[in-house]
Enzyme design. Structure first.
Site, PDB file in Angstrom:
ATOM      1  N   SER A 286       3.093  -1.629  10.489  1.00  0.00           N
ATOM      2  CA  SER A 286       4.537  -1.748  10.752  1.00  0.00           C
ATOM      3  C   SER A 286       5.099  -3.140  10.443  1.00  0.00           C
ATOM      4  O   SER A 286       5.978  -3.634  11.154  1.00  0.00           O
ATOM      5  CB  SER A 286       4.860  -1.339  12.196  1.00  0.00           C
TER       6      SER A 286
ATOM      7  N   HIS B 135      -9.649   2.193   4.747  1.00  0.00           N
ATOM      8  CA  HIS B 135      -8.408   2.362   5.513  1.00  0.00           C
ATOM      9  C   HIS B 135      -8.636   3.394   6.617  1.00  0.00           C
ATOM     10  O   HIS B 135      -9.346   4.385   6.413  1.00  0.00           O
ATOM     11  CB  HIS B 135      -7.280   2.803   4.575  1.00  0.00           C
TER      12      HIS B 135
ATOM     13  N   GLY C  96       2.328   2.810  10.705  1.00  0.00           N
ATOM     14  CA  GLY C  96       3.382   3.794  10.471  1.00  0.00           C
ATOM     15  C   GLY C  96       4.181   4.171  11.701  1.00  0.00           C
ATOM     16  O   GLY C  96       4.886   5.177  11.707  1.00  0.00           O
TER      17      GLY C  96
ATOM     18  N   GLU D  93      -5.965  -3.895  10.984  1.00  0.00           N
ATOM     19  CA  GLU D  93      -4.917  -2.873  11.080  1.00  0.00           C
ATOM     20  C   GLU D  93      -5.166  -1.987  12.304  1.00  0.00           C
ATOM     21  O   GLU D  93      -5.868  -0.971  12.199  1.00  0.00           O
ATOM     22  CB  GLU D  93      -4.903  -2.002   9.828  1.00  0.00           C
TER      23      GLU D  93
ATOM     24  N   ASN E  33       0.863  -1.183   0.000  1.00  0.00           N
ATOM     25  CA  ASN E  33       0.000   0.000   0.000  1.00  0.00           C
ATOM     26  C   ASN E  33       0.900   1.233   0.000  1.00  0.00           C
ATOM     27  O   ASN E  33       1.443   1.609   1.034  1.00  0.00           O
ATOM     28  CB  ASN E  33      -0.891  -0.031   1.256  1.00  0.00           C
ATOM     29  N   TRP E  34       1.033   1.838  -1.176  1.00  0.00           N
ATOM     30  CA  TRP E  34       1.959   2.970  -1.295  1.00  0.00           C
ATOM     31  C   TRP E  34       1.407   4.276  -0.731  1.00  0.00           C
ATOM     32  O   TRP E  34       2.127   5.265  -0.624  1.00  0.00           O
ATOM     33  CB  TRP E  34       2.319   3.185  -2.769  1.00  0.00           C
ATOM     34  N   LYS E  35       0.126   4.337  -0.438  1.00  0.00           N
ATOM     35  CA  LYS E  35      -0.501   5.581   0.046  1.00  0.00           C
ATOM     36  C   LYS E  35      -0.184   6.724  -0.920  1.00  0.00           C
ATOM     37  O   LYS E  35      -0.059   6.480  -2.115  1.00  0.00           O
ATOM     38  CB  LYS E  35      -0.054   5.859   1.486  1.00  0.00           C
TER      39      LYS E  35
ATOM     40  N   GLY F 178       2.626  -0.872   4.368  1.00  0.00           N
ATOM     41  CA  GLY F 178       2.742   0.522   3.937  1.00  0.00           C
ATOM     42  C   GLY F 178       4.206   0.901   3.752  1.00  0.00           C
ATOM     43  O   GLY F 178       4.822   0.615   2.730  1.00  0.00           O
TER      44      GLY F 178
HETATM   45  P1  PGA Z   1       2.571   0.689   7.673  1.00  0.00           P
HETATM   46  O1  PGA Z   1       1.121   0.925   7.030  1.00  0.00           O
HETATM   47  O2  PGA Z   1       3.086  -0.625   7.145  1.00  0.00           O
HETATM   48  O3  PGA Z   1       3.392   1.858   7.196  1.00  0.00           O
HETATM   49  O4  PGA Z   1       2.409   0.655   9.154  1.00  0.00           O
HETATM   50  C1  PGA Z   1       0.229  -0.143   6.851  1.00  0.00           C
HETATM   51  C2  PGA Z   1      -1.069   0.376   6.312  1.00  0.00           C
HETATM   52  O5  PGA Z   1      -1.511   1.445   6.731  1.00  0.00           O
HETATM   53  O6  PGA Z   1      -1.685  -0.260   5.428  1.00  0.00           O
END
Ligand code: PGA
Length: 222
Positions: A181, A96, A151, A145, A9-11, A202
């Site tokens: 994470s 999300h 993050g 999640e 998930n590149w956001k 992410g």
């Molecule tokens: P993260 O994000 O791996 O940076 O914690 C995961 C997500 O929000 O899908």
């Protein structure tokens, strides 16, 4: 052997050029394995180019969107309808927690998005923050999640993620992924749990080298 979903998930990251560079770096690492589904979810602007580059090289990689419209095609300014993107993506990440928090996305909207995705054959992956988050009917894939883990570099424990996954599965016939994470050091600790069938990644998915490390570990296990 259970099917495993490894989803990047590149956001709001990566220009089209950066996205294509990532695909190029990842290509030699990708393997065709029936029980491993790898999916990359770029920003809407990069979907088409990413899809083309995957098709040209016939890579075993799905494309996903990070959202889609709760409305069908029509007078909905700025919305990306499922109808418009159905040729570009196989999956859509929906609900999300960043969208719920920053854009006021509600469970009712997420249900509409699931319906739109299903109408055109896009697989909806619904993000839930705990075992109480509603899961719309017709959903087969869910990502647990927890907000504290997104993050932050502080993932949930694999044991607790397993407990939440098992609780969700008591009342819903879904595959449960874990997100928050995840990186190459901890990915297997989650995938080794009985009821966790994949990961939504992410930050650690942005670097092709780190994502390759993750994939190598998953392929060895599968
Ligand atoms: P993260 O994000 O791996 O940076 O914690 C995961 C997500 O929000 O899908």
């Amino acid at each position: 052997m259970k099917t495993l979903w490894i989803i990047a998930n590149w956001k709001s990251h990566k220009t089209i050029a950066e996205a294509l560079q990532w695909i190029d770096e990842l290509a030699p690492v990708l393997q065709t394995k029936e029980q491993v589904h790898v999916v990359v979810c770029p920003d809407f602007t990069a979907l088409e180019e990413v899809k083309k580059s995957i098709q040209v090289s016939n890579l075993p990689l799905w494309v996903g969107s990070q959202d889609l419209s709760p409305f069908p095609e029509g007078p909905h300014t700025g919305e990306e309808s499922a109808q418009m993107i159905k040729g570009l993506v196989e999956l859509a990440v929906l609900g999300h927690s960043e969208r719920r928090r920053e854009l006021g996305e509600t469970d009712a909207m997420i249900k509409e998005k699931v319906d739109q995705a299903k109408k055109v054959g896009i697989v909806p992956l619904v993000c839930v923050q705990d075992s109480k988050t509603p899961i719309p009917e017709g959903v087969d894939l869910v990502a647990y999640e927890p907000i504290f883990a997104i993050g932050t570099g502080a993932p949930d424990t694999p044991e607790n993620a397993q407990n939440v996954a098992a609780t969700i599965k008591k009342t819903h016939q879904v595959a449960v992924l874990y997100g928050g994470s995840v990186d190459s050091a901890n990915v297997l600790s989650f995938l080794n749990q009985d009821d966790i069938q994949g990961v939504l990644i992410g930050g650690a998915s942005l670097d092709a080298k780190e994502f390759s490390k993750i994939l190598k570990k998953v392929y060895e296990k599968a």
